[in-house]
Design a protein around this motif. Structure first.
Motif, mmCIF file in Angstrom:
data_model
loop_
_atom_site.group_PDB
_atom_site.id
_atom_site.type_symbol
_atom_site.label_atom_id
_atom_site.label_comp_id
_atom_site.label_asym_id
_atom_site.label_seq_id
_atom_site.Cartn_x
_atom_site.Cartn_y
_atom_site.Cartn_z
ATOM 1 N N ASP A 78 26.600 8.384 28.822
ATOM 2 C CA ASP A 78 26.091 7.543 27.669
ATOM 3 C C ASP A 78 25.488 6.131 28.026
ATOM 4 O O ASP A 78 25.557 5.462 27.095
ATOM 5 C CB ASP A 78 28.289 7.197 27.003
ATOM 6 N N LEU A 79 25.214 5.799 29.582
ATOM 7 C CA LEU A 79 24.959 5.035 29.609
ATOM 8 C C LEU A 79 24.028 5.124 29.839
ATOM 9 O O LEU A 79 23.255 5.517 31.806
ATOM 10 C CB LEU A 79 25.422 3.971 30.188
ATOM 11 N N ASP A 80 22.629 5.204 29.339
ATOM 12 C CA ASP A 80 20.946 4.834 29.978
ATOM 13 C C ASP A 80 20.292 3.765 31.243
ATOM 14 O O ASP A 80 21.272 2.626 31.557
ATOM 15 C CB ASP A 80 20.014 4.143 28.713
ATOM 16 N N PRO A 81 19.758 4.463 31.844
ATOM 17 C CA PRO A 81 19.715 3.575 33.728
ATOM 18 C C PRO A 81 19.465 1.629 33.203
ATOM 19 O O PRO A 81 19.707 0.603 33.671
ATOM 20 C CB PRO A 81 18.568 3.881 33.898
ATOM 21 N N PRO A 82 18.209 1.615 31.727
ATOM 22 C CA PRO A 82 17.931 0.161 31.419
ATOM 23 C C PRO A 82 19.415 -0.421 31.431
ATOM 24 O O PRO A 82 19.731 -1.186 31.824
ATOM 25 C CB PRO A 82 17.191 0.668 30.673
ATOM 26 N N GLN A 83 20.415 -0.104 30.632
ATOM 27 C CA GLN A 83 21.788 -0.601 29.798
ATOM 28 C C GLN A 83 22.483 -0.784 31.494
ATOM 29 O O GLN A 83 23.085 -1.945 31.153
ATOM 30 C CB GLN A 83 22.551 0.333 28.892
#
Length: 196
Positions: A78-83
């Protein structure tokens, strides 16, 4: 009339009669001050524990998100790398703001955990990068964008080391908060054998 010895005895009784209540009053004032100091120390300790619990409640969900992301458990997809990179800034700020309230060991453990997760100091104005492989993440996300590839470092941390560092943070938190000095942190999910 020989009143000399009786006069001295009467004076001694009078002085004793006056000094006894004064001594009792002095002891009472002293006990009251000691009690007030104790109450103040107890109140301050209670407020410190309350603040530490608030910091724990605020910080640990972010640390747990990092744990999940880097060990491929829970919400990692659920987590994007930028997040995740943005989480580093949030966590750093919270750790530095709370550092006076906690032991040096906790701050060091948090920094060690962060160092396992991120490659920092990549140059002026350049974001930290993630110390994990993007390969499995690309396979798991249909919405993968090519820009995310630059979010990853060439250095990859072992997810088991990250789990150990996370557990150390949780144990030090328990000690610093004083809730349970012998806290047994439940194990996190099993790391996939083919994560790289």
């Amino acid at each position: 009339m020989d009143a000399g010895p009786w006069n001295i005895l009467e004076v001694a009784k009078l002085i004793t009669g006056v000094l006894s209540p004064v001594a009792v009053a002095g002891i009472g004032v002293y006990i009251h001050r000691v009690t007030r100091r104790f109450e103040h120390v107890q109140w301050r300790s209670q407020k410190l524990v309350e603040k530490r619990l608030a910091v724990y409640d605020d910080l640990v969900p972010y640390l747990n998100d990092l744990l999940c992301y880097f060990t491929f458990v829970g919400c990692w997809r659920d987590l994007d790398p930028p997040q995740v990179i943005a989480l580093k800034r949030v966590i750093d700020k919270k750790i530095y703001l709370a550092s006076p309230l906690f032991s040096h060991e906790l701050c060091s453990a948090c920094m060690k955990f962060q160092d396992l997760c991120f490659q920092a100091f990549n140059g002026w104005g350049i974001d930290a990068t993630l110390k994990t492989s993007p390969r499995r993440r690309m396979e798991a996300r249909s919405d993968w964008t090519p820009e995310w590839n630059r979010c990853f470092s060439e250095t990859v941390s072992d997810p088991n080391d990250i789990k150990v560092a996370y557990r150390e943070i949780m144990q030090i938190f328990a000690i610093d908060i004083g809730v349970n000095a012998t806290a047994i942190i439940p194990p996190t999910g099993r790391i996939p054998a083919n994560y790289s």
